[in-house]
Design a protein around this motif. Sequence first.
Motif, mmCIF file in Angstrom:
data_model
loop_
_atom_site.group_PDB
_atom_site.id
_atom_site.type_symbol
_atom_site.label_atom_id
_atom_site.label_comp_id
_atom_site.label_asym_id
_atom_site.label_seq_id
_atom_site.Cartn_x
_atom_site.Cartn_y
_atom_site.Cartn_z
ATOM 1 N N ILE A 120 0.659 -0.989 -0.279
ATOM 2 C CA ILE A 120 0.376 0.236 0.260
ATOM 3 C C ILE A 120 0.974 1.186 0.055
ATOM 4 O O ILE A 120 0.765 1.946 -0.681
ATOM 5 C CB ILE A 120 -0.922 0.118 0.786
ATOM 6 N N SER A 121 2.274 1.060 0.386
ATOM 7 C CA SER A 121 3.082 2.327 1.051
ATOM 8 C C SER A 121 3.359 2.982 -0.363
ATOM 9 O O SER A 121 3.496 3.648 -0.666
ATOM 10 C CB SER A 121 3.915 1.600 1.952
ATOM 11 N N THR A 122 3.869 1.770 -1.216
ATOM 12 C CA THR A 122 4.656 1.353 -1.843
ATOM 13 C C THR A 122 3.613 2.434 -3.366
ATOM 14 O O THR A 122 4.275 2.810 -4.190
ATOM 15 C CB THR A 122 5.198 0.582 -2.871
ATOM 16 N N SER A 123 2.881 1.356 -3.334
ATOM 17 C CA SER A 123 1.299 1.986 -4.946
ATOM 18 C C SER A 123 0.640 3.681 -4.633
ATOM 19 O O SER A 123 0.910 4.776 -5.500
ATOM 20 C CB SER A 123 0.555 1.169 -4.654
ATOM 21 N N GLY A 127 3.156 5.858 -2.536
ATOM 22 C CA GLY A 127 4.474 6.666 -2.230
ATOM 23 C C GLY A 127 4.243 7.079 -1.491
ATOM 24 O O GLY A 127 4.501 8.286 -0.527
ATOM 25 N N LEU A 128 3.653 6.528 -0.346
ATOM 26 C CA LEU A 128 4.010 6.861 1.062
ATOM 27 C C LEU A 128 5.285 6.565 1.608
ATOM 28 O O LEU A 128 5.994 6.220 1.710
ATOM 29 C CB LEU A 128 2.822 6.071 1.824
ATOM 30 N N SER A 129 5.716 7.313 2.665
ATOM 31 C CA SER A 129 7.173 7.810 3.636
ATOM 32 C C SER A 129 6.969 5.790 4.787
ATOM 33 O O SER A 129 8.280 5.794 5.104
ATOM 34 C CB SER A 129 7.614 8.437 3.622
ATOM 35 N N THR A 130 6.174 6.142 5.095
ATOM 36 C CA THR A 130 5.718 5.062 5.989
ATOM 37 C C THR A 130 4.525 4.278 5.668
ATOM 38 O O THR A 130 3.792 5.251 4.820
ATOM 39 C CB THR A 130 5.724 5.939 6.987
ATOM 40 N N ALA A 131 4.502 3.271 6.425
ATOM 41 C CA ALA A 131 3.101 2.066 6.546
ATOM 42 C C ALA A 131 2.070 2.905 7.187
ATOM 43 O O ALA A 131 1.790 3.391 8.179
ATOM 44 C CB ALA A 131 3.749 1.169 7.197
ATOM 45 N N PRO A 132 0.936 3.247 6.403
ATOM 46 C CA PRO A 132 -0.711 3.758 7.422
ATOM 47 C C PRO A 132 -0.276 2.424 8.342
ATOM 48 O O PRO A 132 -0.409 1.804 8.431
ATOM 49 C CB PRO A 132 -1.489 3.131 6.149
ATOM 50 N N HIS A 133 -1.383 3.552 9.098
ATOM 51 C CA HIS A 133 -1.322 3.392 10.401
ATOM 52 C C HIS A 133 -2.433 2.104 10.261
ATOM 53 O O HIS A 133 -4.077 2.768 9.366
ATOM 54 C CB HIS A 133 -2.220 4.358 11.460
ATOM 55 N N TYR A 135 -7.248 1.053 6.909
ATOM 56 C CA TYR A 135 -5.969 1.703 7.291
ATOM 57 C C TYR A 135 -6.542 3.051 6.668
ATOM 58 O O TYR A 135 -6.824 3.491 5.940
ATOM 59 C CB TYR A 135 -5.403 1.220 5.638
ATOM 60 N N HIS A 136 -5.896 3.752 7.823
ATOM 61 C CA HIS A 136 -6.092 5.453 8.079
ATOM 62 C C HIS A 136 -5.285 5.848 6.628
ATOM 63 O O HIS A 136 -4.430 6.542 7.305
ATOM 64 C CB HIS A 136 -6.819 5.412 9.390
ATOM 65 N N LEU A 137 -5.676 6.133 6.036
ATOM 66 C CA LEU A 137 -4.768 6.749 5.186
ATOM 67 C C LEU A 137 -4.993 8.563 4.923
ATOM 68 O O LEU A 137 -6.196 8.248 5.334
ATOM 69 C CB LEU A 137 -5.456 6.134 3.312
#
Length: 212
Positions: A86-89, A91-97, A111-113
Amino acid sequence: MEHRNFWLGSLAVASLLLSGCAAAGAAEPGSVASTASESASASETHAAGHSGEHHDAGSAAPATSEGEGPSEAALMVCGTETQDKISTSLGLSTAPHSVSGWADKLFTCTYHLAEGSFVLSVKESADPASARQYFDSLQSKAGDAAPIKGLANLGFPAYETTGGSVVFLKDNMTLSVDASDLPGAVGPNSVTPTAFAYQISTTILACWTEHP
């Protein structure tokens, strides 16, 4: 509902299933079929199975003992590998909560995006016949459900909705991925919510294929 162009063919699907949890290449934005080639990095994990469990980025908690909680296959939806995908898709720098729950044989991971909630769930039925009844019930309740056909369904019963949900049936497990709370253009490649849901669902299915 307009069906998407499944032009990638058997090579992309075969690559997905054979690679399992191994990495795959990028896909063409906006096509549900093309997101199959993006499916990657979802392996067996040990995310928490307790109801209401909170997961910070990179955290993991032990599953409940056998017979008391979700299976390892179900736990994958809230595991580290899925978080990384999910983070890669996106473009997040950290894994989502995320927050998980377990009730009535249904394991849910929310997942709280920043753009909204992204919900993955696995219903563990007593047997494949019961699972098919559950799957059919979900499909009948979704007014805009359209079967995913051809190579894109990976050989499993599956359907999608225009609102951003994708549902797959494998053996006694029903995988639901709901991106309906996300905006119309998701991530740096601006894919639709349905395409994003499909991408993540095939990531999990690849792991289920490698680790049944």
